[in-house]
Design an enzyme around this catalytic site. Structure first.
Site, PDB file in Angstrom:
ATOM      1  N   SER A 174     -74.369  28.475 -51.424  1.00 18.94           N
ATOM      2  CA  SER A 174     -75.270  29.045 -50.435  1.00 18.94           C
ATOM      3  C   SER A 174     -76.285  30.039 -51.008  1.00 18.94           C
ATOM      4  O   SER A 174     -77.150  30.519 -50.280  1.00 18.94           O
ATOM      5  CB  SER A 174     -74.459  29.747 -49.345  1.00 18.94           C
TER       6      SER A 174
ATOM      7  N   LYS B  13     -79.480  38.346 -52.643  1.00 17.62           N
ATOM      8  CA  LYS B  13     -79.152  37.445 -51.519  1.00 17.62           C
ATOM      9  C   LYS B  13     -79.026  38.268 -50.235  1.00 17.62           C
ATOM     10  O   LYS B  13     -78.529  39.410 -50.267  1.00 17.62           O
ATOM     11  CB  LYS B  13     -77.834  36.730 -51.847  1.00 17.62           C
TER      12      LYS B  13
ATOM     13  N   SER C  52     -70.704  29.247 -54.480  1.00 17.41           N
ATOM     14  CA  SER C  52     -72.074  29.468 -54.007  1.00 17.41           C
ATOM     15  C   SER C  52     -73.053  30.064 -55.008  1.00 17.41           C
ATOM     16  O   SER C  52     -74.256  30.049 -54.755  1.00 17.41           O
ATOM     17  CB  SER C  52     -72.059  30.332 -52.756  1.00 17.41           C
TER      18      SER C  52
HETATM   19  N1  GLN Z   1     -69.466  25.896 -49.698  1.00  9.83           N
HETATM   20  C1  GLN Z   1     -68.366  26.796 -49.507  1.00  9.83           C
HETATM   21  C2  GLN Z   1     -68.250  27.165 -48.063  1.00  9.83           C
HETATM   22  O1  GLN Z   1     -69.097  26.798 -47.296  1.00  9.83           O
HETATM   23  C3  GLN Z   1     -68.517  28.009 -50.384  1.00  9.83           C
HETATM   24  C4  GLN Z   1     -69.434  29.011 -49.839  1.00  9.83           C
HETATM   25  C5  GLN Z   1     -69.628  30.202 -50.735  1.00  9.83           C
HETATM   26  O2  GLN Z   1     -69.234  30.198 -51.902  1.00  9.83           O
HETATM   27  N2  GLN Z   1     -70.227  31.227 -50.156  1.00  9.83           N
HETATM   28  O3  GLN Z   1     -67.308  27.808 -47.680  1.00  9.83           O
END
Ligand code: GLN
Length: 525
Positions: free
Chosen positions: A171, A76, A195
Site C-alpha cells: 500500500s 506515507k 506494503s
Molecule cells: N496487502 C496487505 C493487506 O492488505 C498488507 C498491507 C500492508 O502491509 N500495509 O493487509
C-alpha cells in the site's frame, strides 16, 4: 541532481553545488509536473520551503548539520504529522490534523530533512496496489519509460495511455513512486504484510522493513499493531542503512521497541560473501512465480556461489498457512483498531441525531470503504464467540510460522533469498479484475510471513523484465541482524548495478515524458 542518492546529494549540499532551497524547489516543481501520477495526497510546500530556508542558513553560517540537512523526503499519509493533514485515504480522516509528529517523522526532521508531502496509499494501508484510497490509484512512473512504451507497441497493445498505465503495488505505492519519480531522496512507507517491499519491487527502488521492535511505530496510524513496521524506501541500500540509523532505537512511547542501545548502521564497501550460507525456501518457488523472476533467483544463487558462498534449499514448512493466518490476525486487529473511529474523537462525523448508535453506524458507513468495512466485519466475527477457534488458533499457527524461520537460521543459514513479488507490476485494468482480499493474498505471498515473524527484510531491484519493468528480490535476515542483512544486500546491489544504470535511464525518459504531459500547470493541493 534529482536522481542522486541521499549520500550524493548530501555531498552536493555540503560542497555548495546546490542550496537546500534550490533542491526543495526542484523537487516541488517535479511534484507539480508529475501530479498526474497521483503520488501525493498533500504537498507541504510551505513547510518544506520554510525548513529549506532554515537549513540554508545553517549551511551558510557553518552550524552543525544533521545527517539529512536540506534533503527532501516524503512520508506515507498514515504517519502523523504535526499541523499537516493526515488522512490514511478514507473519508473518515479527511481533514484530520494531528497535534504531534510520529516519532520517526520527528527523528527525520531533527536531522534536518525537508518534508515535501504525504503520499497516497490504499485506505488505512489495506491493500497491495495503492488503488483503493479515496484519492484514486497511484500510477507507476515506469509506465512512462520509453523502453516500456516501445515494448507495448511491439506487442501491439493499444497506445492509449489510460489503458497502459501500471500499478505501483502497495500500500505504500505513493512513497515508492515518489522515489522513482525523483521527487524526494528517501521516503517512509509502512509494512504490515509487504506494503513497503512490494511497491519498492514494482517501482525499482530499495524497500526495507527493519526488525520488529527496532523502530518505533508511535504515531503511525495502526493497521495490525503486532505486525506494523515503519518501512524505508531509498535509491540504494546504503541510503536505507543511513535512514535506519536515524530511526532505530528505544522509544519510551512504544513499549515494543528494544531497550538495548543501537549502533549506527555502517556498511562496509568491501564484503567477503564466501563464508555465507544463503537459503532459498523451496515453498517460495510456487507455480504462480513468473519464469523471469525465477530465472533471476537462479542467477542470484549462481552469483553468490561463484563468490564461494554456500546456497542451499531450505524448508519453511508452514508457509502455506501464512496467508490465512495473516487474514485472521489482521482482520481481528483491524476490528479492534477501527473501533476508535466512532464519530466522536477524530475526523468524520455523520449528522444523524436519531440516536448515538445511529450516528456511530452512519459515520462508519460513510467513513470507511467496503474493504475496511469488510475487514471489520470479519474481525468481529472471528473475535466474538469464535475467539478460541480462530484468533487463538491463528496465534499458535503464527508461532509455528515464526519458528520455521528460527529453525532455518539455527541450522546455519545467514540470510534467506526469495522473490519479492510473483512478477513485475501489472496494468491497472488487469489488477482490478480481482477483489482486494485475493490481490493482497497473491501479492504478499512472499512477504507476509516475515511480518508475522518480526524479521528484517529488504527488497533490492535487480533487473528489468522483458517488458522493461523492474523486478526486485528479497533478502530476509535474522531478527535484529539488520546490519548483516543490509551488508549482504549491498554486496548484491553492487553486482547487479541496477540503481546506477537503470534509474538514471528511467529518469531521462520520464522527465521527457513528464514535460510532454504538460500538466505542470495543475495547481498543488
Ligand atoms: N496487502 C496487505 C493487506 O492488505 C498488507 C498491507 C500492508 O502491509 N500495509 O493487509
Amino acid at each position: 541532481m534529482l536522481g542522486q542518492t541521499l549520500r550524493e546529494v548530501s555531498v552536493a549540499l555540503k560542497q555548495g553545488q546546490v542550496t537546500p532551497t534550490e533542491l526543495c524547489q526542484r523537487c516541488l516543481s517535479l511534484i507539480k509536473t508529475t501530479k498526474f501520477l497521483n503520488v501525493y495526497i498533500i504537498v507541504s510546500e510551505e513547510v518544506a520551503l520554510k525548513q529549506a530556508e532554515e537549513s540554508k542558513k545553517k549551511y551558510e553560517e557553518g552550524h552543525s548539520l544533521g545527517d539529512l540537512d536540506g534533503i527532501p523526503i516524503a512520508v506515507k499519509d498514515n504517519f502523523s504529522t504535526s499541523g499537516i493533514e493526515t488522512t490514511c485515504a478514507p473519508n473518515m480522516l479527511k481533514g484530520y490534523v494531528p497535534p504531534y509528529n510520529a516519532i520517526v517523522v520527528q527523528k527525520l526532521l531533527d536531522q534536518g530533512a525537508l518534508l515535501t508531502g504525504k503520499t497516497n496509499l490504499d485506505e488505512f494501508a489495506m491493500g497491495s496496489g495503492s488503488t483503493d484510497g479515496i484519492f484514486g490509484p497511484v500510477k507507476n512512473p515506469w509506465s512512462y519509460s520509453k523502453q516500456y512504451r516501445e515494448k507495448r507497441k511491439q506487442n501491439s497493445h493499444s497506445e492509449n495511455e489510460d489503458s497502459n498505465w501500471l500499478i505501483t503495488g502497495g500500500s505504500s505505492g505513493g512513497s515508492a513512486a515518489a522515489m522513482s519519480a525523483f521527487t524526494c531522496f528517501a521516503a517512509l512507507g509502512s509494512d504490515t504484510g509487504g506494503s513497503t517491499r512490494n511497491p519498492a519491487a514494482h517501482c525499482g527502488v530499495v524497500g526495507l522493513i527493519p526488525s520488529y521492535g527496532l523502530v518505533s511505530h508511535h504515531g503511525v496510524i495502526p493497521l495490525v499493531n503486532s505486525m506494523d513496521v515503519p518501512g524505508i524506501l531509498t535509491r540504494c541500500v546504503d541510503d536505507a542503512a543511513t535512514v535506519l540509523g536515524i530511526l532505530a532505537g528505544h522509544d519510551p512511547k512504544d513499549s515494543t521497541t528494544i531497550q538495548d542501545p543501537v549502533k549506527p548502521f555502517t556498511l562496509p564497501s568491501l564484503t567477503d560473501v564466501s563464508k555465507l550460507c544463503i537459503g532459498i525456501p523451496k515453498e517460495y518457488l510456487t507455480p504462480e512465480l513468473s519464469s523471469e523472476v525465477q530465472s533471476l533467483l537462479v542467477q542470484t544463487a549462481n552469483l553468490f556461489e561463484s563468490e564461494g558462498a554456500k546456497v542451499i534449499e531450505v524448508s519453511l514448512p508452514h508457509t502455506s498457512y501464512s496467508i490465512v493466518c495473516y487474514h485472521v490476525l489482521c482482520t481481528s486487529e483491524v476490528a479492534s483498531n477501527m473501533a476508535r473511529f466512532d464519530g466522536l474523537e477524530y475526523g468524520h462525523r455523520c449528522d444523524n441525531d436519531v440516536s448515538t448508535e445511529a450516528m456511530h453506524a452512519a459515520t462508519r458507513r460513510e467513513g470507511f470503504n467496503d474493504v475496511v468495512r469488510g475487514r471489520i466485519l470479519s474481525g468481529n466475527f472471528l473475535l466474538k464467540e469464535n475467539y478460541e477457534n480462530y484468533f487463538v488458533k491463528a496465534q499458535k499457527v503464527r508461532r509455528l510460522i515464526a519458528n520455521d524461520f528460527v529453525n532455518v537460521f539455527n541450522s546455519g543459514v545467514d540470510v534467506l533469498l526469495t522473490p519479492t513479488t510473483l512478477s513485475e507490476a501489472m496494468p491497472y485494468t488487469e489488477f482490478i479484475k480481482e477483489d482486494n482480499r485475493t490481490r493482497s493474498a497473491q501479492d504478499n505471498i512472499f512477504t507476509q510471513a516475515i511480518n508475522m515473524a518480526g524479521l528484517p527484510a529488504v527488497s533490492v531491484p535487480m533487473a528489468l523484465s522483458s517488458q522493461a519493468l523492474p523486478i526486485g528480490l528479497q533478502f530476509i535476515g535474522r531478527a535484529f541482524c539488520d546490519q548483516q542483512l543490509l551488508t549482504v544486500a549491498k554486496w548484491f546491489e553492487k553486482q547487479v548495478q541496477f540503481p546506477v544504470v537503470q534509474l538514471q535511464e528511467l529518469m531521462d525518459d520520464c522527465l521527457a515524458v513528464f514535460e510532454n504531459e504538460k500538466l505542470a500547470s495543475v495547481s498543488l493541493k
